[in-house]
Motif scaffolding. Sequence first.
Motif, PDB file in Angstrom:
ATOM      1  N   ALA A  34     -18.255 -12.568 -22.181  1.00 39.76           N
ATOM      2  CA  ALA A  34     -19.125 -13.222 -23.165  1.00 39.76           C
ATOM      3  C   ALA A  34     -18.302 -13.911 -24.240  1.00 39.76           C
ATOM      4  N   ALA A  35     -17.187 -13.286 -24.625  1.00 44.90           N
ATOM      5  CA  ALA A  35     -16.349 -13.841 -25.679  1.00 44.90           C
ATOM      6  C   ALA A  35     -15.601 -15.090 -25.218  1.00 44.90           C
ATOM      7  N   LYS A  36     -15.154 -15.080 -23.961  1.00 42.65           N
ATOM      8  CA  LYS A  36     -14.262 -16.148 -23.500  1.00 42.65           C
ATOM      9  C   LYS A  36     -14.978 -17.331 -22.865  1.00 42.65           C
ATOM     10  N   ILE A  37     -15.995 -17.050 -22.071  1.00 41.67           N
ATOM     11  CA  ILE A  37     -16.658 -18.158 -21.382  1.00 41.67           C
ATOM     12  C   ILE A  37     -18.151 -18.222 -21.691  1.00 41.67           C
ATOM     13  N   GLY A  38     -18.616 -17.296 -22.508  1.00 40.87           N
ATOM     14  CA  GLY A  38     -20.026 -17.294 -22.886  1.00 40.87           C
ATOM     15  C   GLY A  38     -20.216 -17.799 -24.311  1.00 40.87           C
ATOM     16  N   ALA A  39     -21.180 -17.213 -24.992  1.00 44.07           N
ATOM     17  CA  ALA A  39     -21.523 -17.658 -26.340  1.00 44.07           C
ATOM     18  C   ALA A  39     -20.571 -17.136 -27.408  1.00 44.07           C
ATOM     19  N   GLY A  40     -19.648 -16.247 -27.006  1.00 47.12           N
ATOM     20  CA  GLY A  40     -18.727 -15.665 -27.982  1.00 47.12           C
ATOM     21  C   GLY A  40     -19.173 -14.311 -28.480  1.00 47.12           C
ATOM     22  N   TRP A  41     -20.371 -13.881 -28.052  1.00 44.36           N
ATOM     23  CA  TRP A  41     -20.911 -12.588 -28.464  1.00 44.36           C
ATOM     24  C   TRP A  41     -22.083 -12.259 -27.553  1.00 44.36           C
ATOM     25  N   GLN A  42     -22.692 -11.077 -27.757  1.00 35.19           N
ATOM     26  CA  GLN A  42     -23.846 -10.666 -26.969  1.00 35.19           C
ATOM     27  C   GLN A  42     -25.044 -10.465 -27.910  1.00 35.19           C
ATOM     28  N   PRO A  43     -25.945 -11.433 -27.978  1.00 37.56           N
ATOM     29  CA  PRO A  43     -27.096 -11.318 -28.882  1.00 37.56           C
ATOM     30  C   PRO A  43     -27.915 -10.050 -28.682  1.00 37.56           C
ATOM     31  N   ALA A  44     -28.020  -9.581 -27.440  1.00 38.78           N
ATOM     32  CA  ALA A  44     -28.802  -8.374 -27.178  1.00 38.78           C
ATOM     33  C   ALA A  44     -28.174  -7.151 -27.837  1.00 38.78           C
ATOM     34  N   VAL A  45     -26.855  -7.117 -27.891  1.00 34.27           N
ATOM     35  CA  VAL A  45     -26.163  -6.012 -28.555  1.00 34.27           C
ATOM     36  C   VAL A  45     -26.424  -6.062 -30.053  1.00 34.27           C
ATOM     37  N   TRP A  46     -26.360  -7.259 -30.621  1.00 34.78           N
ATOM     38  CA  TRP A  46     -26.630  -7.418 -32.060  1.00 34.78           C
ATOM     39  C   TRP A  46     -28.062  -6.981 -32.382  1.00 34.78           C
ATOM     40  N   ARG A  47     -28.977  -7.339 -31.507  1.00 35.66           N
ATOM     41  CA  ARG A  47     -30.365  -6.914 -31.706  1.00 35.66           C
ATOM     42  C   ARG A  47     -30.467  -5.399 -31.638  1.00 35.66           C
ATOM     43  N   GLY A  48     -29.701  -4.779 -30.755  1.00 32.96           N
ATOM     44  CA  GLY A  48     -29.679  -3.323 -30.695  1.00 32.96           C
ATOM     45  C   GLY A  48     -29.112  -2.700 -31.957  1.00 32.96           C
ATOM     46  N   PHE A  49     -28.095  -3.332 -32.546  1.00 30.76           N
ATOM     47  CA  PHE A  49     -27.550  -2.847 -33.819  1.00 30.76           C
ATOM     48  C   PHE A  49     -28.634  -2.813 -34.887  1.00 30.76           C
ATOM     49  N   ALA A  50     -29.510  -3.831 -34.867  1.00 28.67           N
ATOM     50  CA  ALA A  50     -30.565  -3.926 -35.881  1.00 28.67           C
ATOM     51  C   ALA A  50     -31.735  -2.999 -35.584  1.00 28.67           C
ATOM     52  N   ASP A  51     -32.269  -3.072 -34.368  1.00 29.27           N
ATOM     53  CA  ASP A  51     -33.522  -2.385 -34.058  1.00 29.27           C
ATOM     54  C   ASP A  51     -33.344  -0.940 -33.618  1.00 29.27           C
ATOM     55  N   GLU A  52     -32.268  -0.654 -32.859  1.00 29.64           N
ATOM     56  CA  GLU A  52     -32.101   0.690 -32.313  1.00 29.64           C
ATOM     57  C   GLU A  52     -31.209   1.578 -33.181  1.00 29.64           C
TER      58      GLU A  52
END
Length: 382
Positions: A32-50
């Motif tokens: 995700a970091a190298k050839i994707g968006a640079g991060w994982q939005p689903a993980v960030w959402r988990g940081f917030a909601d879960e």
Amino acid sequence: MDFTLTDEQELLRTAIAGFLGARYELAKSRTAAKIGAGWQPAVWRGFADELGILGAILPERVDGMGGGPVELMVIAEELGRALVVEPFVDTVVVGAGLLNRSGGERADALLRQIVSGEVRTAFAALEPTSGQTLHDVSTTARREGDSWIIDGTKTVVTSAPLATHLLITARTSGSRRDEHGISLFCTDFDADNPPAGVEVHAYRTIDDRVAADLVFTGFHLPANTLLGVEGTGWVAIEPTIDEAIAAIAAEAVGCMRKVLADTLEYVKQRKQFGQPIGSFQVLQHRMVDMYMELEQAIAAVYLAIHSLEADPPTRTRAVSAAKVTITRAARFLGQNAVQLHGAMGMTEELSIGHYFKRLTAIEHEFGSADHHLTRYATLTRP
């Protein structure tokens, strides 16, 4: 000084470790970091909601949990252990710290959006001629009617390609290196569609994070983008950056714990002359040295964390001491771990090389060891 975590802090550590263990695979995050968006939005959402960690250290008045420095240490260390690339420090520590200390209705509204995971921030502070001194600001902001006009260049703005909002330092009065006369501005931002007057030069850093150099040429900002009182931005910046240094120091401890554990496991399995290399006395001494460096780093981080709410000279000395100690330990553990693993230590397939690159980046983030040695010496000089 009591270093024992409370039951609640231990539960927080366990929850984050469990979430990352189940949801944060190193190979997937590097892709995700190298050839994707640079991060994982689903993980960030988990940081917030879960997990709720995006508001763990923010005041309750903005829907935060009201946690303190120790909670920050616990979170940052676990993120470091999992080698998380998502912009926690840039948003939750730096961005939210600046907004919280600046105050105002707009700042509080943005803080609530940080807690919910909607807002991500990047701090545009370093400049081509500033070196590591954040109050060396050449970028200017001048009034023009109901607007501010920004001119200048910012370098190595980490997380800028991911940010929804940009925090900018600009000089509204005073001389170039003066701590007074620096103002803070916060504006909406989209690196893929930058506003008129902004050039974005994005790139990936050696530790698989994203950053950008920004050029402002007649960049118009509304009057309400000014945070706090004009010319007093350094009052918010200095304690916020000290907090960020303590956070990346704790992150480095998490990285080093993982590096040491993986290296110990490897020397027990790798055999030469018919026996594990971990049985060789010279390598046992090397592992003990690595362990001692890690313990010194942990102690320095504890001191820095427990000094964040002390008076400014005490806080600054402890934070700079921690940065110097972490820098030395990070290099020692990283280099020795790679050497003990042999050439495979630097391959993409093995985690050691990825951790070593992050530790190398942390050495220079928010000031090098030389910078902090000078800062410490200045504060202790009679």
